[in-house]
Design an enzyme around this catalytic site. Structure first.
Site, PDB file in Angstrom:
ATOM      1  N   SER A 144       0.836  -1.203   0.000  1.00  0.00           N
ATOM      2  CA  SER A 144       0.000   0.000   0.000  1.00  0.00           C
ATOM      3  C   SER A 144       0.867   1.247   0.000  1.00  0.00           C
ATOM      4  O   SER A 144       1.998   1.229   0.519  1.00  0.00           O
ATOM      5  CB  SER A 144      -0.892   0.014   1.239  1.00  0.00           C
ATOM      6  OG  SER A 144      -1.525   1.275   1.362  1.00  0.00           O
ATOM      7  N   TYR A 156      -1.945  -0.690  10.521  1.00  0.00           N
ATOM      8  CA  TYR A 156      -2.066  -1.156   9.130  1.00  0.00           C
ATOM      9  C   TYR A 156      -0.838  -0.706   8.324  1.00  0.00           C
ATOM     10  O   TYR A 156      -0.229  -1.502   7.601  1.00  0.00           O
ATOM     11  CB  TYR A 156      -3.353  -0.581   8.533  1.00  0.00           C
ATOM     12  CG  TYR A 156      -3.541  -0.832   7.053  1.00  0.00           C
ATOM     13  CD1 TYR A 156      -3.924  -2.077   6.567  1.00  0.00           C
ATOM     14  CD2 TYR A 156      -3.343   0.205   6.119  1.00  0.00           C
ATOM     15  CE1 TYR A 156      -4.108  -2.297   5.203  1.00  0.00           C
ATOM     16  CE2 TYR A 156      -3.530  -0.009   4.758  1.00  0.00           C
ATOM     17  CZ  TYR A 156      -3.909  -1.256   4.305  1.00  0.00           C
ATOM     18  OH  TYR A 156      -4.094  -1.457   2.954  1.00  0.00           O
TER      19      TYR A 156
HETATM   20  N1  LIG Z   1      -8.623  -0.580  -1.576  1.00  0.00           N
HETATM   21  C1  LIG Z   1      -7.584   0.216  -1.495  1.00  0.00           C
HETATM   22  O1  LIG Z   1      -7.686   1.437  -1.680  1.00  0.00           O
HETATM   23  C2  LIG Z   1      -6.232  -0.333  -1.191  1.00  0.00           C
HETATM   24  C3  LIG Z   1      -5.161   0.570  -1.184  1.00  0.00           C
HETATM   25  C4  LIG Z   1      -3.894   0.080  -0.921  1.00  0.00           C
HETATM   26  C5  LIG Z   1      -3.691  -1.254  -0.686  1.00  0.00           C
HETATM   27  N2  LIG Z   1      -4.750  -2.111  -0.693  1.00  0.00           N
HETATM   28  C6  LIG Z   1      -4.464  -3.518  -0.448  1.00  0.00           C
HETATM   29  O2  LIG Z   1      -5.048  -4.279  -1.489  1.00  0.00           O
HETATM   30  C7  LIG Z   1      -5.398  -5.584  -0.999  1.00  0.00           C
HETATM   31  C8  LIG Z   1      -6.852  -5.874  -1.303  1.00  0.00           C
HETATM   32  O3  LIG Z   1      -7.649  -4.851  -0.691  1.00  0.00           O
HETATM   33  P1  LIG Z   1      -9.182  -4.634  -1.043  1.00  0.00           P
HETATM   34  O4  LIG Z   1      -9.422  -3.198  -0.957  1.00  0.00           O
HETATM   35  O5  LIG Z   1      -9.544  -5.399  -2.255  1.00  0.00           O
HETATM   36  O6  LIG Z   1      -9.860  -5.320   0.241  1.00  0.00           O
HETATM   37  P2  LIG Z   1     -11.337  -5.861   0.477  1.00  0.00           P
HETATM   38  O7  LIG Z   1     -12.251  -5.391  -0.587  1.00  0.00           O
HETATM   39  O8  LIG Z   1     -11.627  -5.552   1.898  1.00  0.00           O
HETATM   40  O9  LIG Z   1     -11.163  -7.454   0.308  1.00  0.00           O
HETATM   41  C9  LIG Z   1     -10.354  -8.140   1.198  1.00  0.00           C
HETATM   42  C10 LIG Z   1     -10.215  -9.575   0.780  1.00  0.00           C
HETATM   43  O10 LIG Z   1      -9.358 -10.226   1.736  1.00  0.00           O
HETATM   44  C11 LIG Z   1     -10.051 -11.293   2.362  1.00  0.00           C
HETATM   45  N3  LIG Z   1      -9.736 -11.339   3.775  1.00  0.00           N
HETATM   46  C12 LIG Z   1      -9.756 -10.312   4.657  1.00  0.00           C
HETATM   47  N4  LIG Z   1      -9.461 -10.755   5.887  1.00  0.00           N
HETATM   48  C13 LIG Z   1      -9.233 -12.086   5.779  1.00  0.00           C
HETATM   49  C14 LIG Z   1      -8.899 -13.099   6.699  1.00  0.00           C
HETATM   50  N5  LIG Z   1      -8.727 -12.850   8.008  1.00  0.00           N
HETATM   51  N6  LIG Z   1      -8.761 -14.361   6.237  1.00  0.00           N
HETATM   52  C15 LIG Z   1      -8.931 -14.630   4.922  1.00  0.00           C
HETATM   53  N7  LIG Z   1      -9.249 -13.720   4.013  1.00  0.00           N
HETATM   54  C16 LIG Z   1      -9.410 -12.459   4.432  1.00  0.00           C
HETATM   55  C17 LIG Z   1     -11.522 -11.006   2.146  1.00  0.00           C
HETATM   56  O11 LIG Z   1     -12.249 -12.228   2.148  1.00  0.00           O
HETATM   57  P3  LIG Z   1     -13.692 -12.410   2.872  1.00  0.00           P
HETATM   58  O12 LIG Z   1     -14.464 -11.189   2.675  1.00  0.00           O
HETATM   59  O13 LIG Z   1     -14.269 -13.598   2.223  1.00  0.00           O
HETATM   60  O14 LIG Z   1     -13.359 -12.664   4.293  1.00  0.00           O
HETATM   61  C18 LIG Z   1     -11.519 -10.321   0.780  1.00  0.00           C
HETATM   62  O15 LIG Z   1     -11.510 -11.279  -0.246  1.00  0.00           O
HETATM   63  C19 LIG Z   1      -5.064  -5.548   0.496  1.00  0.00           C
HETATM   64  O16 LIG Z   1      -3.784  -6.073   0.688  1.00  0.00           O
HETATM   65  C20 LIG Z   1      -5.063  -4.073   0.823  1.00  0.00           C
HETATM   66  O17 LIG Z   1      -4.274  -3.788   1.944  1.00  0.00           O
HETATM   67  C21 LIG Z   1      -6.013  -1.682  -0.935  1.00  0.00           C
END
Ligand SMILES: NC(=O)c1ccc[n+]([C@@H]2O[C@H](COP(=O)([O-])OP(=O)(O)OC[C@H]3O[C@@H](n4cnc5c(N)ncnc54)[C@H](OP(=O)(O)O)[C@@H]3O)[C@@H](O)[C@H]2O)c1
Length: 256
Positions: A144, A156
Site C-alpha cells: 500500500s 495497518y
Molecule cells: N482498496 C484500497 O484502496 C487499497 C489501497 C492500498 C492497498 N490495498 C491492499 O489491497 C489488498 C486488497 O484490498 P481490497 O481493498 O480489495 O480489500 P477488500 O475489498 O476488503 O477485500 C479483502 C479480501 O481479503 C479477504 N480477507 C480479509 N481478511 C481475511 C482473513 N482474516 N482471512 C482470509 N481472508 C481475508 C476477504 O475475504 P472475505 O471477505 O471472504 O473474508 C476479501 O476477499 C489488500 O492487501 C489491501 O491492503 C487496498
C-alpha cells in the site's frame, strides 16, 4: 494460447475487491486459480462462477487467516484443488485494515490481529508455497501507499512496511531459483475497504484533486499490473515496489 496457459495461481483474499479482479485476470490469461477467501461465501462463489462463465478454471478455498493452523488448513485445500500440479504464481493480497488501530486507540489484541493477517500469513504461506513452486515461479505481494504517506491507521501502515521489507529480502533469497518477487502498491481504490468513497460524490471529487490522473482507482487498474508481474514479460524484474495509484500526491492538489 494466452500468457499463463498451463500455469496455476493462488490469490489470497480473492472473494472481493482487488483480489477478485486479480483472480479473474489471471484466469483470463489461462491460469487455474485458487480463489482464497476468509468468510464471504457468496462473494467467493460469485468470483468462481464469473471465472467459469468466462471460460476459465478456478476453485474456491475457504480459510480464515489469522487463526490457529490457518496455513496448514490452506495448504490441505490448495493441494487438493491443484491435484498434483505445482503452484506457479502466488499473490499475497488478503489484508485487513482496522480503523481503530490508531496511535491513540491501538491495543495489543488489534495489533496481533492485523499483523497476523497482513504479515504472518503472507510469510508462512510463502514458506509453504515454495515447496510447491517450480524454479521460474512468481510471487507478488500487495502492499500500500501507506508505506510512504502518513495515515492515522498506524498499525495497518506498519504491516505494509513489513511486507515491503519481506519482499525485498525474499527476492534476493529466491533469485537463484529464478523466482521473481515484486510488490504492487495500490493507491486509493474503490473496494469495500474504502466504503467511504461510495455514494459520496464530494469525497470522490476531493480525492481526485490529489491524483494526477484525476480519478481514484478501480480493482482492474491494479489487477492488470499484477498480471504483468506474473507474465513472462516481467522475467527480469525482481525486488521492486510499483506504485499503482494514478499519480497520488505527486504534487500540489489540482482542482477538478
Ligand atoms: N482498496 C484500497 O484502496 C487499497 C489501497 C492500498 C492497498 N490495498 C491492499 O489491497 C489488498 C486488497 O484490498 P481490497 O481493498 O480489495 O480489500 P477488500 O475489498 O476488503 O477485500 C479483502 C479480501 O481479503 C479477504 N480477507 C480479509 N481478511 C481475511 C482473513 N482474516 N482471512 C482470509 N481472508 C481475508 C476477504 O475475504 P472475505 O471477505 O471472504 O473474508 C476479501 O476477499 C489488500 O492487501 C489491501 O491492503 C487496498
Amino acid at each position: 494460447m494466452t500468457a499463463l496457459t498451463g500455469k496455476t495461481a493462488l490469490v489470497t483474499g480473492a472473494s472481493r475487491g482487488i483480489g477478485r479482479s486479480i483472480a479473474e485476470r489471471l484466469a483470463r490469461e489461462g491460469a487455474l486459480v485458487a480463489v482464497h477467501y476468509g468468510s464471504n461465501h457468496a462473494a467467493a462463489k460469485e468470483t468462481v462462477a464469473a471465472i467459469h462463465e468466462a471460460g476459465g478454471e478456478a476453485f474456491p478455498l475457504h480459510v480464515p487467516l489469522g487463526v490457529e493452523n490457518d496455513v496448514d488448513t490452506l495448504f490441505v485445500g490448495l493441494e487438493e484443488g491443484l491435484n498434483g500440479r505445482p503452484l506457479d504464481i502466488l499473490v499475497n493480497n488478503a489484508a485487513v485494515i482496522d480503523y481503530d488501530a490508531t496511535i491513540e486507540k491501538a491495543t495489543p489484541e488489534l495489533y496481533e490481529r492485523v499483523f497476523a493477517v497482513n504479515v504472518r500469513a503472507p510469510l508462512f504461506i510463502t514458506q509453504r508455497a515454495l515447496a510447491l513452486m517450480p524454479d521460474g515461479g512468481r510471487i507478488i505481494n500487495v502492499s500500500s501507499g501507506v508505506t510512504w504517506f502518513a495515515t492515522p491507521e498506524i498499525v495497518y501502515a506498519m504491516t505494509k512496511g513489513a511486507l515491503n521489507v519481506f519482499s525485498r529480502s525474499l527476492a534476493h533469497s529466491l533469485g537463484r531459483r529464478n523466482i521473481t518477487v515484486n510488490t504492487v502498491s495500490p493507491g486509493i481504490t474503490e473496494t469495500d475497504m474504502n466504503e467511504w468513497l461510495r455514494g459520496n460524490p464530494e469525497t470522490v471529487r476531493q480525492v481526485a484533486t490529489l491524483i494526477s490522473l484525476g480519478r481514484h482507482g478501480q480493482p482492474a487498474d491494479v489487477a492488470d499490473v499484477v498480471a504483468f508481474f506474473a507474465s513472462p514479460d516481467a522475467r527480469w524484474i525482481t525486488g521492486q515496489v510499483l506504485d499503482v495509484n494514478g499519480g497520488l500526491l505527486l504534487g500540489a492538489p489540482v482542482q477538478q
